[in-house]
Design an enzyme around this catalytic site. Structure first.
Site, PDB file in Angstrom:
ATOM      1  N   VAL A  58      30.073  37.890  -9.931  1.00 26.42           N
ATOM      2  CA  VAL A  58      29.807  39.178 -10.586  1.00 26.42           C
ATOM      3  C   VAL A  58      28.437  39.675 -10.158  1.00 26.42           C
ATOM      4  O   VAL A  58      27.456  38.928 -10.162  1.00 26.42           O
ATOM      5  CB  VAL A  58      29.835  39.017 -12.133  1.00 26.42           C
ATOM      6  CG1 VAL A  58      29.368  40.298 -12.815  1.00 26.42           C
ATOM      7  CG2 VAL A  58      31.232  38.644 -12.609  1.00 26.42           C
ATOM      8  N   ALA A 103      23.042  38.822 -10.301  1.00 29.35           N
ATOM      9  CA  ALA A 103      24.421  38.392 -10.058  1.00 29.35           C
ATOM     10  C   ALA A 103      24.615  37.001 -10.645  1.00 29.35           C
ATOM     11  O   ALA A 103      23.646  36.346 -11.043  1.00 29.35           O
ATOM     12  CB  ALA A 103      24.717  38.367  -8.562  1.00 29.35           C
ATOM     13  N   LYS A 104      25.822  36.557 -10.717  1.00 32.85           N
ATOM     14  CA  LYS A 104      26.103  35.170 -11.119  1.00 32.85           C
ATOM     15  C   LYS A 104      27.495  34.816 -10.613  1.00 32.85           C
ATOM     16  O   LYS A 104      28.350  35.703 -10.445  1.00 32.85           O
ATOM     17  CB  LYS A 104      26.074  35.039 -12.651  1.00 32.85           C
ATOM     18  CG  LYS A 104      25.783  33.646 -13.133  1.00 32.85           C
ATOM     19  CD  LYS A 104      24.293  33.323 -13.022  1.00 32.85           C
ATOM     20  CE  LYS A 104      23.968  31.910 -13.452  1.00 32.85           C
ATOM     21  NZ  LYS A 104      22.513  31.693 -13.491  1.00 32.85           N
ATOM     22  N   GLY A 105      27.719  33.527 -10.406  1.00 31.33           N
ATOM     23  CA  GLY A 105      29.040  33.080  -9.988  1.00 31.33           C
ATOM     24  C   GLY A 105      29.438  31.859 -10.780  1.00 31.33           C
ATOM     25  O   GLY A 105      28.582  31.159 -11.329  1.00 31.33           O
TER      26      GLY A 105
END
Ligand code: NAD
Length: 414
Positions: A58, A103-105
């Site tokens: 995201v 962001a992050k995953g």
């Protein structure tokens, strides 16, 4: 309603928006993530079986630069959690003034039940599935829960093989041998140390007479303890998942770290008494540094906290309800997005070094980190004093204001 990190993040953002009179366009745009990618990750298992994992990447915002944020491998990963953490990264990068969005995953999996080979296959296929949206100019992942420099190396290798040339800038938190930065490993703890010293200076507190309690003795907590000890602070209590220890005269952190390296825990260290984990947070001290998990200081224990200052080394260790209680008790809370931003700051240095193929000394990294963290601290303090708000609100006002300015000045395409 069940606890939802994304709803919490939005509520905090709404409160800050009201406080700074954020215009409606910026508010609407920043209330959404710019990209949310869900991917299926097929992996052949060692036992001949087959599993399809679900992963996310995201990007909350890309107005101030490419997006940046870690990747976690954990059974409890949800899209809402990833969205909230991506938004948090936007504010964290903005508060320290580094040119990134957030962001992050995450991948829903349990690495404890997987072999190294399966984790490598998972990391590589996940990279391949998100490859169109990551890259040094687009979105730069980093380690988070259950991912480490080795996982970053596999991501960098997969991305580089796809491009046909080496691209070190696609991830940070890499091993030094393939373009990692000096000082990255201890960067978050070092940032916490600078923030603590800045806070003590602000309150005219003498380092040598300052007692400190630290919850968590992992990457962040251990580095923080070692660095503050070196600066002359008296570390009177520390704890990890196995238990906690205290010594009102101060722990010898050099010896304790050796004990930790030998045994894997702080418990059973001989020059200390043991304490219950829940009691560690309530010990008599000047500074309390939660550096383990979220939600540790809550409405049910906030009243019993005796520290004058709390430095949030972990992400989200103080719940919103506890925050109100601590404010009434006049306890200064230095928030996570400011206090633990040392990690992403040195990640930024790693990215810059990779783009230039020119690597800095550890001294250079540490001095630049100190400058950035110290400037951010005083920027936030100035807002806190001018607007008569706590350090958390001041950090968010600064961060959201900076991102909103970028949204406004770039305008809307088409
Ligand atoms: P880590 O896994 O290296 O260490 C966590 C420590 O907390 C360990 O000592 C563990 O034993 C302890 N712990 C776990 N559960 C506990 C419990 N119930 N009670 C007491 N102690 C407990 O993790 P880390 O990288 O040091 O991260 C710690 C916190 O800092 C997390 O909130 C993380 O999101 C945040 N953070 C980390 C970084 C980084 O660069 N590593 C950057 C920013 C924020």
């Amino acid at each position: 309603m069940a606890f939802n990190l994304w709803h919490n993040a939005l509520e905090l953002f709404d409160n800050v928006s009201k406080k700074i009179n954020l215009d409606e366009v910026a508010h609407k745009r920043l209330s959404k993530c710019v990209r949310e990618l869900t991917v299926s990750i097929p992996v052949k298992l060692d036992n001949g079986g087959f599993e399809v994992f679900t992963g996310y990447r995201v990007q909350h915002n890309i107005h101030r630069g490419p997006s940046k944020g870690g990747i976690r491998f954990h059974p409890d990963v949800t899209l809402d959690e990833v969205k909230a953490l991506a938004m948090l990264m936007t504010w964290k990068c903005a508060v320290v003034g580094i040119p990134y969005g957030g962001a992050k995953g995450g991948v829903i999996c349990d690495p404890a039940k997987m072999s190294i080979g399966e984790i490598e296959k998972l990391a590589r296929r996940y990279t391949s599935e998100i490859i169109t949206i990551i890259g040094p100019e687009k979105d730069i992942p980093a380690p988070d829960m259950n991912t480490n420099p080795q996982v970053m190396a596999w991501i960098m290798d997969t991305y580089s093989m796809d491009k046909g040339y080496v691209v070190p800038g696609v991830v940070t938190g890499k091993p030094i041998s393939i373009g990692g930065s000096q000082g990255r490993e201890e960067a978050t703890g070092r940032g916490v140390m600078y923030t603590t010293l800045n806070t003590l200076k602000h309150f005219n507190m003498d380092i040598e007479h300052t007692s400190v309690v630290i919850q968590g003795y992992g990457n962040v907590g251990k580095a923080t303890a070692e660095l503050l000890y070196k600066e002359g602070c008296k570390i009177v209590g520390v704890g990890d998942v196995y238990g906690s220890i205290c010594n009102p005269h101060g722990l010898d952190i050099t010896k304790l770290s050796k004990h930790w390296a030998d045994t894997g825990s702080v418990i059973k260290y001989k020059d200390a008494d043991s304490v219950e984990n829940k009691d560690l947070l309530e010990l008599e001290c000047d500074v309390l540094i939660p550096a383990a998990l979220e939600g540790q200081i809550r409405e049910d224990n906030a009243e019993k906290i005796k520290a004058k200052i709390i430095i949030e080394a972990a992400n989200g260790p103080v719940t919103p309800g506890a925050d109100n209680i601590l404010r009434q008790k006049n306890i200064c809370v230095v928030p996570d997005i400011l206090a633990n931003a040392g990690g992403v700051t040195v990640s930024y240095f790693e990215w810059v070094q990779g783009l230039q193929s020119y690597f800095w000394s550890k001294r250079e990294v540490n001095l630049k980190l100190r400058d950035i963290i110290t400037k951010a601290f005083y920027d936030v303090l100035a807002i806190s004093e001018k607007e008569n708000v706590d350090m958390r609100m001041a950090s968010y006002m600064l961060a959201v204001g900076r991102v909103a300015e970028a949204v406004k000045i770039r305008g809307l395409y088409p």
